[in-house]
Design a protein around this motif. Structure first.
Motif, mmCIF file in Angstrom:
data_model
loop_
_atom_site.group_PDB
_atom_site.id
_atom_site.type_symbol
_atom_site.label_atom_id
_atom_site.label_comp_id
_atom_site.label_asym_id
_atom_site.label_seq_id
_atom_site.Cartn_x
_atom_site.Cartn_y
_atom_site.Cartn_z
ATOM 1 N N TRP A 218 0.877 -1.165 0.000
ATOM 2 C CA TRP A 218 0.000 0.000 0.000
ATOM 3 C C TRP A 218 0.915 1.215 0.000
ATOM 4 C CZ3 TRP A 218 -5.224 -0.245 -0.455
ATOM 5 C CH2 TRP A 218 -5.834 -1.484 -0.241
ATOM 6 N N VAL A 226 -3.534 5.818 -2.831
ATOM 7 C CA VAL A 226 -2.516 4.778 -2.984
ATOM 8 C C VAL A 226 -2.348 4.419 -4.444
ATOM 9 C CG1 VAL A 226 -2.831 3.809 -0.679
ATOM 10 C CG2 VAL A 226 -4.226 2.966 -2.578
ATOM 11 N N LEU A 239 -2.643 -4.425 -6.371
ATOM 12 C CA LEU A 239 -1.620 -3.635 -5.695
ATOM 13 C C LEU A 239 -0.254 -3.889 -6.326
ATOM 14 C CD1 LEU A 239 -2.612 -4.214 -1.967
ATOM 15 C CD2 LEU A 239 -2.853 -2.073 -3.247
ATOM 16 N N ALA A 267 2.830 -1.105 4.224
ATOM 17 C CA ALA A 267 2.411 0.258 3.873
ATOM 18 C C ALA A 267 3.624 1.164 3.922
ATOM 19 C CB ALA A 267 1.334 0.758 4.822
ATOM 20 N N PRO A 288 -8.063 3.931 -0.776
ATOM 21 C CA PRO A 288 -8.069 2.518 -0.367
ATOM 22 C C PRO A 288 -9.430 1.847 -0.571
ATOM 23 C CG PRO A 288 -6.833 3.814 1.218
ATOM 24 C CD PRO A 288 -7.474 4.794 0.275
ATOM 25 N N VAL A 308 -5.128 -0.728 6.817
ATOM 26 C CA VAL A 308 -4.546 0.239 5.883
ATOM 27 C C VAL A 308 -4.742 1.662 6.410
ATOM 28 C CG1 VAL A 308 -4.771 1.222 3.564
ATOM 29 C CG2 VAL A 308 -4.755 -1.254 3.878
#
Length: 335
Positions: A218, A226, A239, A267, A288, A308
Motif C-alpha cells: 500500500w 494509494v 496492488l 504500507a 483505499p 490500511v
C-alpha cells in the motif's frame, strides 16, 4: 425553444402550442437499481419472459418520478422497501437498439440507474419474490455480466458500477457508453474476473514459519491515495509490489493466510513515482476504498482496509476524498 403563438398568420419562427408539441421527440422512461453484495457482485434477476438477466426495475408510469418508480419496482419485484435518491447513470437508448420486436414501436428510452447500495446477508435473506415474473436472483461477478445480460444492459450496469466507484456523480451514457469516459472506463476495469483473495486477515508481520506466496504494498501519495496497477489488456486491478516505486521504509501491517501460505501486506509513503517502465500497466492513484471495490477480497477485506487506514494515520497522511482514480503520467511524479 421557438416562440409560441395562437396566431397561425404570425411570420418568423413562431409555432402554435400544438405544432411545438408535435415536434418534440417521444421517449419511454425507465428506472433500475444497482445493488451489490459485500464481495462486490451485482444483483441480477431471472424473469419468466426473457432468457437474459436484468437489474431490478422497470417502466416509469405516467406522472411518476423515476426515483419513485425505482422504489416501487424494488418493492414489487423483491419485496424490499427502500429509498434510492442517488443516481449512478442516465442512459439514452436509441430506437433502433437490436432485439426489440418492430411491432412494439419502441421510440427509444431514457433509463435512470440508481444506487441500491451494498446489501448485507441479512438484507439479502429478506428478499421475497412475487408469485410471477421474477423467478430468482443471483449476485454475479461484474465480468460475467456481458454473458448474462443483453449487450446494452451489461454496458449500462458496468458503467454505473464504475460511476459508483468513481464517486463523482452520475455518468451520462449513450447506449450504455459514457459520453465522457473516466480512467476506469477507458481501461475497462472489471471486464475480467477478479482474483479471489478469501484468506483470513492477521495483523502484524508474517511469522517466520509461514511461507510468503505474495507481497503487496500500500504505497501512499501525500494526499492519502494509494498506487494501483491496472493491466491494459485485461482491465484487472491489483496492488503493486512493496518496492515497485521509491518509498520510505515500509510498515508491515498484516497478512492474509490461505492455502498454507501468506500474502504479506506493507504500507509506505511514496517519495516519487518513477517513469513508466512497463507499458502493459497503467498506474493510478485511488482511495483505499476504491482499491477494495475493484478487488475480490472476501470477508477479510474490511479488516485489511481498517489496517490500511491505521497505517495511513501512523504515516501522518490525510484521509483522501473519493474522487475518480487518475492515471499517472508516463514521466512519473515527484513531490
Amino acid at each position: 425553444m421557438p416562440q409560441l403563438t395562437d396566431d397561425p398568420g404570425r411570420a418568423g419562427t413562431w409555432m402554435t402550442p400544438a405544432e411545438y408539441g408535435a415536434s418534440r421527440a417521444a421517449l419511454w422512461t425507465g428506472a433500475t437499481v444497482l445493488v451489490t453484495d459485500p464481495d462486490g457482485r451485482v444483483l441480477v434477476q431471472t424473469v419468466d419472459y426473457r432468457p437474459d438477466r436484468l437489474l431490478p426495475g422497470g417502466a416509469v408510469d405516467a406522472g411518476e418520478a423515476p426515483a419513485a418508480a425505482a422504489a416501487r419496482e424494488m418493492r414489487e419485484e423483491l419485496g424490499v422497501d427502500g429509498h434510492y435518491p442517488r443516481g449512478l447513470a442516465v442512459d439514452w437508448i436509441p430506437a433502433d437498439v437490436p432485439g426489440i420486436p418492430p411491432e412494439m414501436r419502441f421510440p427509444g428510452e431514457i433509463l435512470h440507474v440508481y444506487d441500491g447500495g451494498t446489501w448485507t446477508p441479512e438484507r439479502i435473506r429478506s428478499v421475497r419474490l412475487p408469485a410471477q415474473e421474477i423467478t430468482g436472483i443471483d449476485f454475479a461477478e461484474p465480468a460475467d455480466l456481458p454473458a448474462l445480460m443483453e449487450p446494452g444492459d451489461a454496458r449500462r450496469a458496468l458503467s454505473a458500477l464504475r460511476a459508483r466507484i468513481n464517486g463523482n456523480g452520475p455518468a451520462l451514457l449513450e447506449d450504455g457508453r459514457p459520453t465522457t469516459p473516466t480512467a476506469l472506463d477507458r481501461l475497462g476495469v472489471l471486464r475480467s474476473r477478479r482474483t479471489p483473495q478469501h484468506g483470513t486477515w492477521h495483523p502484524g508481520p508474517v511469522p517466520a514459519h509461514l511461507p510468503v506466496r505474495e507481497r503487496g504494498g500500500w504505497l501512499f501519495a501525500p494526499d492519502g491515495r494509494v498506487l494501483l496497477l491496472v493491466a491494459r489488456a485485461t482491465g484487472s486491478a491489483h496492488l503493486p509490489g512493496p518496492r515497485a516505486e521509491p518509498a520510505a521504509p515500509a510498515l508491515p501491517i498484516g497478512y492474509r493466510y490461505a492455502d498454507r501460505g501468506a500474502l504479506a501486506r506493507t504500507a509506505a509513503r511514496l517519495t516519487s513515482v518513477s517513469p513508466a517502465a512497463d507499458p502493459a500497466y497503467a498506474r493510478l492513484l485511488a482511495t483505499p476504498e476504491q482499491v477494495r471495490e475493484l478487488s475480490d477480497w472476501g470477508p477479510a477485506g474490511r479488516d485489511e482496509l481498517a489496517a490500511v487506514h491505521a497505517a495511513r494515520t501512523q504515516l501522518g497522511l490525510p484521509a483522501p476524498l473519493r474522487t475518480p482514480p487518475v492515471e499517472l503520467p508516463e514521466e512519473g511524479l515527484r513531490w
